[in-house]
Design an enzyme around this catalytic site. Structure first.
Site, PDB file in Angstrom:
ATOM      1  N   THR A 166       0.822  -1.215   0.000  1.00  0.00           N
ATOM      2  CA  THR A 166       0.000   0.000   0.000  1.00  0.00           C
ATOM      3  C   THR A 166       0.856   1.266   0.000  1.00  0.00           C
ATOM      4  OG1 THR A 166      -1.669  -1.228   1.209  1.00  0.00           O
ATOM      5  CG2 THR A 166      -1.676   1.154   1.542  1.00  0.00           C
ATOM      6  N   ARG A 194     -13.913  -8.104  -0.321  1.00  0.00           N
ATOM      7  CA  ARG A 194     -13.049  -7.893   0.849  1.00  0.00           C
ATOM      8  C   ARG A 194     -12.453  -6.479   0.806  1.00  0.00           C
ATOM      9  NH1 ARG A 194      -7.642  -6.140   1.925  1.00  0.00           N
ATOM     10  NH2 ARG A 194      -7.027  -6.955   3.943  1.00  0.00           N
ATOM     11  N   VAL A 195     -12.641  -5.757   1.881  1.00  0.00           N
ATOM     12  CA  VAL A 195     -12.067  -4.409   1.998  1.00  0.00           C
ATOM     13  C   VAL A 195     -11.205  -4.384   3.251  1.00  0.00           C
ATOM     14  CG1 VAL A 195     -12.600  -1.972   2.356  1.00  0.00           C
ATOM     15  CG2 VAL A 195     -14.001  -3.329   0.789  1.00  0.00           C
ATOM     16  N   GLY A 196      -9.995  -3.863   3.132  1.00  0.00           N
ATOM     17  CA  GLY A 196      -9.081  -3.801   4.274  1.00  0.00           C
ATOM     18  C   GLY A 196      -9.168  -2.473   4.992  1.00  0.00           C
ATOM     19  N   ASP A 197      -8.059  -2.046   5.545  1.00  0.00           N
ATOM     20  CA  ASP A 197      -8.019  -0.834   6.361  1.00  0.00           C
ATOM     21  C   ASP A 197      -7.926   0.459   5.566  1.00  0.00           C
ATOM     22  OD1 ASP A 197      -5.350  -1.991   5.724  1.00  0.00           O
ATOM     23  OD2 ASP A 197      -4.672  -0.052   6.501  1.00  0.00           O
ATOM     24  N   GLY A 220      -4.577  -5.667   6.526  1.00  0.00           N
ATOM     25  CA  GLY A 220      -5.725  -4.806   6.776  1.00  0.00           C
ATOM     26  C   GLY A 220      -6.598  -5.220   7.934  1.00  0.00           C
TER      27      GLY A 220
HETATM   28  N1  GLY Z   1      -3.448  -2.654   3.961  1.00  0.00           N
HETATM   29  C1  GLY Z   1      -4.075  -2.988   2.752  1.00  0.00           C
HETATM   30  C2  GLY Z   1      -5.048  -4.051   2.869  1.00  0.00           C
HETATM   31  O1  GLY Z   1      -4.972  -4.901   3.761  1.00  0.00           O
HETATM   32  O2  GLY Z   1      -5.930  -4.096   2.057  1.00  0.00           O
END
Ligand code: GLY
Length: 296
Positions: A166, A194-197, A220
């Site tokens: 990232t 799926r969505v991370g941080d 994430g």
């Molecule tokens: N830090 C990016 C993700 O886990 O999507």
């Protein structure tokens, strides 16, 4: 008042053959953001310009050249926060947008929502005049090759150690305003939706003028649990230096029940940059009140 910027290009196990590219990319993005600040641009302008540059560089897992998801597509997340107004804008799981950080900023400015995902975000992009590019314009040979060689039917598999990650930036402008932005293609092989941080305020990014700003990278799910960037900015508001605040946040990530991998960059209200990471490397560059530098 002095201006300052810090950028990152991911905290993972960046292999030696990719170190130079990461360093060059981070230095270039920091310089671009710093030029914006020196010319009187806002912290928000600077983080957007720096992150756009990192998104355009296929070295990083953001924008064009990001890791492919489980279905073989590029699906992107980004968020940006204006520490003056404490408003944020973010998009999640968008395809065909070259610079998702600019779409996130547009959302911040329009104020119709803080976070738009999937087709809703793409509809907002079209309404706002963003061009939607075809899937092949967002993929690279390297990303396709990584997908082919690491593909797994195991939905829980995370392809660690990862070679890149990232991106993000935090800036302080001449008025004393702080802004933060983060952008990612997410984990390789992530399952649909799926969505991370990265597009979640307080996890992937946070900024508060007068206190500080932070941008995160790494796993994430763990960063979401900790609320990593919020922890760091709270610590700076309570008087910790940028370096100590980053260390406190990463300590929370190391909690035995979380065991998260990743890191963050920080910038305090005086224009001093900091960072901390649990991984073997973290790509970053800074031009702050103490000078400039880069490290991978
Ligand atoms: N830090 C990016 C993700 O886990 O999507």
């Amino acid at each position: 008042m002095a201006v300052a910027i810090v950028v990152h290009g991911g905290a993972w196990e960046i292999p030696p053959r990719l170190v130079d590219r990461h360093e060059r990319g981070c230095i270039r993005a920091a310089q671009i953001g710093h030029d914006v600040l020196r010319q009187g641009g806002s912290a928000l302008d600077a983080v957007e310009a720096a992150v756009c540059d990192l998104e355009d560089d296929e070295t990083f897992d953001a924008g064009r050249g990001s890791f492919l998801d489980r279905d073989g597509n590029v699906s992107l997340d980004a968020g940006v926060m204006d520490g003056d107004s404490m408003k944020s804008g973010a998009v999640a799981w968008v395809s065909g947008i070259r610079n998702p950080v600019s779409l996130a900023r547009k959302l911040l400015e329009q104020g119709v929502a803080s976070l738009l995902a999937g087709s809703g975000a793409e509809e907002f992009a079209r309404e706002s005049g963003f061009s939607i590019v075809p899937p092949e314009a967002m993929t690279t040979e390297a990303a396709i090759e990584f997908y082919r060689t690491h593909r797994s039917e195991n939905p829980r598999q995370i392809f660690e150690p990862l070679p890149r990650g990232t991106v993000g930036a935090v800036a302080l402008d001449a008025r004393g305003a702080i802004a933060s932005a983060t952008s990612t293609g997410g984990l390789p092989g992530k399952r649909r939706g799926r969505v991370g941080d990265s597009p979640i305020v307080g996890a992937g990014y946070f900024a508060e003028t007068g206190a500080g700003g932070a941008s995160a990278t790494g796993h994430g799910e763990s960063i979401l649990t900790v609320g990593l960037t919020r922890v760091a900015v709270d610590a700076m508001r309570n008087g910790l230096s940028a370096t100590d605040a980053a260390a406190v946040a990463v300590e929370a990530l190391r909690h035995p029940k979380i065991g998260g991998a990743g890191g963050l960059i920080t910038l305090d209200a005086n224009g001093t940059a900091g960072h901390a990471h649990t991984t073997s490397r973290m790509a970053r560059a800074w031009i702050d009140v103490n000078g400039d530098g880069a490290m991978v």
